[in-house]
Write an enzyme that holds these catalytic residues in place. Sequence first.
Site, mmCIF file in Angstrom:
data_model
loop_
_atom_site.group_PDB
_atom_site.id
_atom_site.type_symbol
_atom_site.label_atom_id
_atom_site.label_comp_id
_atom_site.label_asym_id
_atom_site.label_seq_id
_atom_site.Cartn_x
_atom_site.Cartn_y
_atom_site.Cartn_z
ATOM 1 N N THR A 1 -59.691 -21.106 38.640
ATOM 2 C CA THR A 1 -60.260 -19.860 39.175
ATOM 3 C C THR A 1 -61.106 -20.142 40.411
ATOM 4 O O THR A 1 -61.819 -21.163 40.458
ATOM 5 C CB THR A 1 -61.117 -19.142 38.124
ATOM 6 O OG1 THR A 1 -61.795 -18.053 38.756
ATOM 7 C CG2 THR A 1 -62.145 -20.041 37.463
ATOM 8 N N SER B 1 -70.117 -18.037 34.671
ATOM 9 C CA SER B 1 -70.018 -17.534 33.291
ATOM 10 C C SER B 1 -69.507 -18.680 32.428
ATOM 11 O O SER B 1 -68.996 -19.679 32.947
ATOM 12 C CB SER B 1 -69.030 -16.357 33.201
ATOM 13 O OG SER B 1 -67.697 -16.847 33.317
ATOM 14 N N VAL C 1 -56.732 -10.916 40.685
ATOM 15 C CA VAL C 1 -55.379 -10.376 40.871
ATOM 16 C C VAL C 1 -55.380 -8.890 40.531
ATOM 17 O O VAL C 1 -56.070 -8.461 39.602
ATOM 18 C CB VAL C 1 -54.380 -11.140 39.972
ATOM 19 C CG1 VAL C 1 -52.954 -10.660 40.203
ATOM 20 C CG2 VAL C 1 -54.477 -12.634 40.239
ATOM 21 N N LYS D 1 -63.214 -23.410 32.808
ATOM 22 C CA LYS D 1 -62.233 -23.777 33.838
ATOM 23 C C LYS D 1 -62.669 -25.056 34.567
ATOM 24 O O LYS D 1 -61.840 -25.886 34.935
ATOM 25 C CB LYS D 1 -62.077 -22.633 34.844
ATOM 26 C CG LYS D 1 -61.410 -21.385 34.283
ATOM 27 C CD LYS D 1 -59.902 -21.544 34.172
ATOM 28 C CE LYS D 1 -59.226 -20.216 33.927
ATOM 29 N NZ LYS D 1 -57.787 -20.345 33.683
ATOM 30 N N TYR E 1 -66.902 -18.627 30.696
ATOM 31 C CA TYR E 1 -65.456 -18.697 30.989
ATOM 32 C C TYR E 1 -65.214 -19.598 32.204
ATOM 33 O O TYR E 1 -64.368 -20.495 32.172
ATOM 34 C CB TYR E 1 -64.909 -17.279 31.240
ATOM 35 C CG TYR E 1 -63.684 -17.250 32.119
ATOM 36 C CD1 TYR E 1 -62.432 -17.571 31.613
ATOM 37 C CD2 TYR E 1 -63.790 -16.926 33.478
ATOM 38 C CE1 TYR E 1 -61.315 -17.573 32.439
ATOM 39 C CE2 TYR E 1 -62.681 -16.914 34.297
ATOM 40 C CZ TYR E 1 -61.441 -17.242 33.785
ATOM 41 O OH TYR E 1 -60.353 -17.246 34.606
ATOM 42 N N HIS E 2 -65.966 -19.322 33.293
ATOM 43 C CA HIS E 2 -65.764 -20.131 34.502
ATOM 44 C C HIS E 2 -66.126 -21.598 34.238
ATOM 45 O O HIS E 2 -65.481 -22.500 34.779
ATOM 46 C CB HIS E 2 -66.604 -19.564 35.656
ATOM 47 C CG HIS E 2 -66.074 -18.265 36.213
ATOM 48 N ND1 HIS E 2 -66.549 -17.035 35.823
ATOM 49 C CD2 HIS E 2 -65.101 -17.997 37.114
ATOM 50 C CE1 HIS E 2 -65.908 -16.073 36.473
ATOM 51 N NE2 HIS E 2 -65.008 -16.625 37.262
ATOM 52 N N VAL F 1 -70.026 0.409 40.743
ATOM 53 C CA VAL F 1 -70.364 -0.774 41.553
ATOM 54 C C VAL F 1 -71.567 -1.446 40.905
ATOM 55 O O VAL F 1 -72.570 -0.790 40.628
ATOM 56 C CB VAL F 1 -70.691 -0.336 43.004
ATOM 57 C CG1 VAL F 1 -71.314 -1.486 43.778
ATOM 58 C CG2 VAL F 1 -69.426 0.162 43.700
ATOM 59 N N TYR F 2 -71.441 -2.753 40.638
ATOM 60 C CA TYR F 2 -72.551 -3.482 40.017
ATOM 61 C C TYR F 2 -73.511 -3.965 41.110
ATOM 62 O O TYR F 2 -73.101 -4.668 42.044
ATOM 63 C CB TYR F 2 -72.049 -4.692 39.221
ATOM 64 C CG TYR F 2 -71.163 -4.359 38.013
ATOM 65 C CD1 TYR F 2 -71.068 -3.061 37.513
ATOM 66 C CD2 TYR F 2 -70.444 -5.368 37.378
ATOM 67 C CE1 TYR F 2 -70.267 -2.774 36.409
ATOM 68 C CE2 TYR F 2 -69.648 -5.091 36.271
ATOM 69 C CZ TYR F 2 -69.561 -3.787 35.801
ATOM 70 O OH TYR F 2 -68.762 -3.525 34.715
HETATM 71 N N1 USQ Z 1 -67.600 -5.556 39.372
HETATM 72 C C1 USQ Z 1 -68.181 -4.338 39.701
HETATM 73 N N2 USQ Z 1 -67.887 -3.258 38.914
HETATM 74 C C2 USQ Z 1 -67.044 -3.316 37.845
HETATM 75 C C3 USQ Z 1 -66.430 -4.551 37.525
HETATM 76 C C4 USQ Z 1 -66.742 -5.659 38.298
HETATM 77 O O1 USQ Z 1 -68.958 -4.230 40.656
HETATM 78 O O2 USQ Z 1 -66.830 -2.284 37.196
HETATM 79 C C5 USQ Z 1 -67.878 -6.749 40.211
HETATM 80 C C6 USQ Z 1 -68.469 -7.930 39.430
HETATM 81 O O3 USQ Z 1 -69.882 -7.808 39.346
HETATM 82 C C7 USQ Z 1 -68.000 -9.125 40.265
HETATM 83 C C8 USQ Z 1 -66.682 -8.658 40.871
HETATM 84 O O4 USQ Z 1 -66.649 -7.235 40.700
HETATM 85 O O5 USQ Z 1 -68.895 -9.368 41.306
HETATM 86 C C9 USQ Z 1 -65.446 -9.250 40.232
HETATM 87 O O6 USQ Z 1 -65.469 -8.968 38.833
HETATM 88 P P1 USQ Z 1 -64.114 -8.864 37.983
HETATM 89 O O7 USQ Z 1 -64.466 -8.414 36.609
HETATM 90 O O8 USQ Z 1 -63.101 -8.092 38.731
HETATM 91 O O9 USQ Z 1 -63.575 -10.369 37.994
HETATM 92 P P2 USQ Z 1 -64.185 -11.712 37.389
HETATM 93 O O10 USQ Z 1 -65.082 -11.467 36.243
HETATM 94 O O11 USQ Z 1 -64.725 -12.498 38.531
HETATM 95 O O12 USQ Z 1 -62.897 -12.432 36.792
HETATM 96 C C10 USQ Z 1 -61.578 -12.192 37.293
HETATM 97 C C11 USQ Z 1 -60.572 -12.589 36.221
HETATM 98 C C12 USQ Z 1 -60.677 -14.092 35.986
HETATM 99 C C13 USQ Z 1 -60.499 -14.831 37.298
HETATM 100 C C14 USQ Z 1 -61.509 -14.344 38.328
HETATM 101 C C15 USQ Z 1 -61.294 -14.914 39.704
HETATM 102 O O13 USQ Z 1 -60.817 -11.885 35.015
HETATM 103 O O14 USQ Z 1 -59.693 -14.485 35.042
HETATM 104 O O15 USQ Z 1 -60.704 -16.202 37.071
HETATM 105 O O16 USQ Z 1 -61.356 -12.910 38.458
HETATM 106 S S1 USQ Z 1 -62.812 -15.036 40.604
HETATM 107 O O17 USQ Z 1 -63.460 -13.708 40.618
HETATM 108 O O18 USQ Z 1 -62.516 -15.466 41.953
HETATM 109 O O19 USQ Z 1 -63.667 -15.944 39.863
#
Ligand code: USQ
Length: 397
Positions: free
Chosen positions: A144, A179, A211, A185, A181-182, A262-263
């Site tokens: 990731t 996290s 994705v 990885k 989870y991360h 938006v968080y």
């Molecule tokens: N976010 C919002 N509002 C929401 C949901 C999320 O503002 O309703 C923000 C989060 O705070 C974060 C960003 O959007 O800053 C991304 O969150 P996400 O839930 O879309 O993705 P994330 O938790 O980072 O995890 C996802 C996949 C994971 C993959 C990762 C890639 O679930 O499997 O490893 O994306 S990365 O984000 O580059 O780490």
Amino acid sequence: MKRVMILGSDGYIGWALSKSLSFAGISVLGIDNYSRRKLVAEVGGLSVIPIQSSRQREKLLRENGYDFSFVEGDLTDYLFLHDEIKKFKPDTIFHLGQQPSAPYSMRGVREAVFTQSNNIITTLNLIHAVQFLDSNISIVKIATAGEWGTPNIPISEGWMEIEYKGKKDTVPFPKQPGSFYHCAKVFDSINIELACKIWGLNVTNVYQGVVFGNNINPRRIGSDTIFDSLEGAETRLDVDECFGTVIHRFCAQAIINHPITVYGSGGQKRGFLPLRDSVQCLTLLGNNPAKGYRIVNQFAEIYSINQLAITVLEVLKGMGQRVPRITNFNNPRVEKEEHEYEVEREILKQLGYTPSISLKDEIRNILEDLVEHRKLIFVLKESSLLSPVTKWKKGNL
Ligand code: USQ
């Protein structure tokens, strides 16, 4: 690639990849224990795009002449995995068989322990089985982009040169996972790199961004519209606060006129890529195997969360729909909200990856797909799963 095993073939990307590679005439064996379905159900969620069972999916592909077989099984069971590799004799194994949600891993000790033990054991079992049976098998493993975190310096594709106390060296780029989870990885990546070094395994570790989208075939490129060729073979799409990722959640919220969540300030930046591009990139990596250990940063574009929220609303407005408001929730996560984000991405470019569709066009495709599933989105809203629930800081251990 001629014979490919896909670990986690029932998941969001795993099923899209299984479908795409078998369409391309490759013999594909999918393995899954339905973990994603069970975990999403555990948190009260569901795929808002209805999906078939893995058995029905297998039947559908086979009836249409594609060479896809499915075996149900748990990748934490070493002998099971060993025996399936021994029987199938793949040239390539894609490893997507893990618990993929950062929020899930932050719900409490049970979920953190499950995420780390499940994910790390699956990778340990895979690298041991491959070195025991045939170390020429090429492995493509989903890591990731979140392993790198959001440092104040540009992120390289794996390594960096440093000078410290007058000495120079090339060292792994620092990891700053956000996290449990991360973190899992990160541990995986360390184990894989060691296996490549000591056993000569050939592994591509894919540092993928977020994705989004539900279609693997082009649907709107310029003025042309081409639809998916196989009805009933859709992959899942989650929008709940635990397994739904940000663009999917914003699209689902927008469709039912729910405030966009938006968080924090929304200045967080991440790399994003459409599902079809994820499949395109994984195929390129499978067709061009690593010699030894290779790290690849995989995404199409970088956006801030605010940019995504605004884009979803612009597209919705263009569709003549009522537009909800954007709300800034107290951030349930602990993460930087204003930061630089520059990430090197040379390897996929050199292999020929070109992004296939614009953010706006793919968001429009998602919104159009979701319109007919409004009722399921309302079900999640009624269970309060469209708003954030899981908090990084809490006392529910
Ligand atoms: N976010 C919002 N509002 C929401 C949901 C999320 O503002 O309703 C923000 C989060 O705070 C974060 C960003 O959007 O800053 C991304 O969150 P996400 O839930 O879309 O993705 P994330 O938790 O980072 O995890 C996802 C996949 C994971 C993959 C990762 C890639 O679930 O499997 O490893 O994306 S990365 O984000 O580059 O780490």
